[in-house]
Design a protein around this motif. Sequence first.
Motif, PDB file in Angstrom:
ATOM      1  N   HIS A 180      23.319  47.901  83.256  1.00 37.32           N
ATOM      2  CA  HIS A 180      23.906  48.757  82.221  1.00 37.32           C
ATOM      3  C   HIS A 180      25.363  49.087  82.518  1.00 37.32           C
ATOM      4  CE1 HIS A 180      19.522  49.557  82.270  1.00 37.32           C
ATOM      5  NE2 HIS A 180      19.646  49.591  80.959  1.00 37.32           N
TER       6      HIS A 180
ATOM      7  N   ARG B 149      19.242  59.131  84.406  1.00 34.60           N
ATOM      8  CA  ARG B 149      18.870  57.822  83.856  1.00 34.60           C
ATOM      9  C   ARG B 149      18.011  57.026  84.838  1.00 34.60           C
ATOM     10  NH1 ARG B 149      22.570  56.169  79.752  1.00 34.60           N
ATOM     11  NH2 ARG B 149      23.234  58.066  78.664  1.00 34.60           N
TER      12      ARG B 149
ATOM     13  N   PRO C 193      27.459  46.855  75.449  1.00 31.37           N
ATOM     14  CA  PRO C 193      26.465  47.887  75.214  1.00 31.37           C
ATOM     15  C   PRO C 193      25.676  47.606  73.946  1.00 31.37           C
ATOM     16  CG  PRO C 193      28.630  48.837  75.664  1.00 31.37           C
ATOM     17  CD  PRO C 193      28.826  47.370  75.499  1.00 31.37           C
TER      18      PRO C 193
ATOM     19  N   LEU D 135      29.303  57.219  83.273  1.00 29.80           N
ATOM     20  CA  LEU D 135      28.373  58.342  83.344  1.00 29.80           C
ATOM     21  C   LEU D 135      28.785  59.316  84.436  1.00 29.80           C
ATOM     22  CD1 LEU D 135      24.912  56.511  83.057  1.00 29.80           C
ATOM     23  CD2 LEU D 135      26.088  57.806  81.262  1.00 29.80           C
TER      24      LEU D 135
ATOM     25  N   GLU E 163      28.077  50.916  80.041  1.00 30.16           N
ATOM     26  CA  GLU E 163      27.818  52.334  79.779  1.00 30.16           C
ATOM     27  C   GLU E 163      27.768  53.139  81.075  1.00 30.16           C
ATOM     28  OE1 GLU E 163      24.350  55.148  77.773  1.00 30.16           O
ATOM     29  OE2 GLU E 163      24.021  53.002  78.039  1.00 30.16           O
TER      30      GLU E 163
ATOM     31  N   GLU F 274      24.969  49.359  71.427  1.00 33.56           N
ATOM     32  CA  GLU F 274      25.481  49.821  70.154  1.00 33.56           C
ATOM     33  C   GLU F 274      26.568  48.895  69.601  1.00 33.56           C
ATOM     34  OE1 GLU F 274      25.457  51.522  72.929  1.00 33.56           O
ATOM     35  OE2 GLU F 274      27.426  52.337  73.456  1.00 33.56           O
ATOM     36  N   GLU F 275      27.116  47.979  70.430  1.00 39.08           N
ATOM     37  CA  GLU F 275      28.150  47.086  69.947  1.00 39.08           C
ATOM     38  C   GLU F 275      27.572  45.846  69.281  1.00 39.08           C
ATOM     39  OE1 GLU F 275      30.955  46.149  72.951  1.00 39.08           O
ATOM     40  OE2 GLU F 275      31.491  48.222  73.352  1.00 39.08           O
TER      41      GLU F 275
END
Length: 317
Positions: free
Chosen positions: A66, A81, A120, A73, A69, A122-123
């Motif tokens: 990941h 996570r 990511p 963090l 992203e 969402e892309e």
Amino acid sequence: MLTPVGDTGGASAPSPQQARARASAITSGRSVPDARPSPTCQLRDLFDRPRLSPGQRRIAQYLIEHLPEAAFLSITDLADRVGVSQPSVTRFAAAVGFGGYPALRERLQSIALGGRGTAPAEEYRGNELQAAVDAEIANLTNLRHDLADVDRVITTGRALAGSTPLTVLGLRISGSLAEYFAYAARRVHPDVRLVTRGGTVAYDALLQSRAAGGSWVLAFSLPRHAHETLDAVRVARGAGLRVALITDLALGPVADAADVTFATGTGSRLVFDSYAAPGVMCAALLQAMTDADPERTHARLEGYEQVADQHQFFLRD
């Protein structure tokens, strides 16, 4: 001696597969326009520490999977996570060579912003099937960068080619790739032994292979990773066999038990995983095996084509 291309000398023309074996030989030291390691490869090098605890390995694997992203963090969010405590993240940062989590995060951000890692979720654009393809494209892109240095593939291919017998181990879902590799390897290797059953059946096959003079095993460990695969790899090592491993995790007990590990991403966006990158990794090792002994490769492929023609194995294209 191999007959030069264009001069058959009375012999039959090479089959398409023989021609491919010659034309696509891997060349050590071939110049590569862009040999910068992929973000995934950089992280694996960064986290390659033999004494990481199981919890620290979980953190490392989460960061690898990941990165775009996770690199941004906070320590609290990362701990949540992964399911570990904040002090565990701090100890992990120290274990991989940083003075604290802020320094580690700065390095992660540098890799994420300067590399080509998986985007990511969402892309992604399009439907879920298209997203699954996009994820596999990213896996293949990472593999492409990992293969910029081909020497490790060449060396391992030669070792596998020189092991007689050569054992190929793949249990549970890993059996599909093991069967593919063994099927193809038998075209260029005189004695390939496929092991797809675990437990004492696998142990017996491995011990017999060693007794017969074998020196290497090619093992597959893909999600979900089976205890019996780890057990079989340890039995192989205990018997004196060396183990090359194709897997999706550069960190973990199976990778630790192997002599050589080729870690490639698997597609995990659909119900069942897909294996584009591990499949290419198989083909790369097969190519290295054919390159290791060109005369044997030519002779075996020629013999197979004669048998295939005689018994009409295949439809005419």
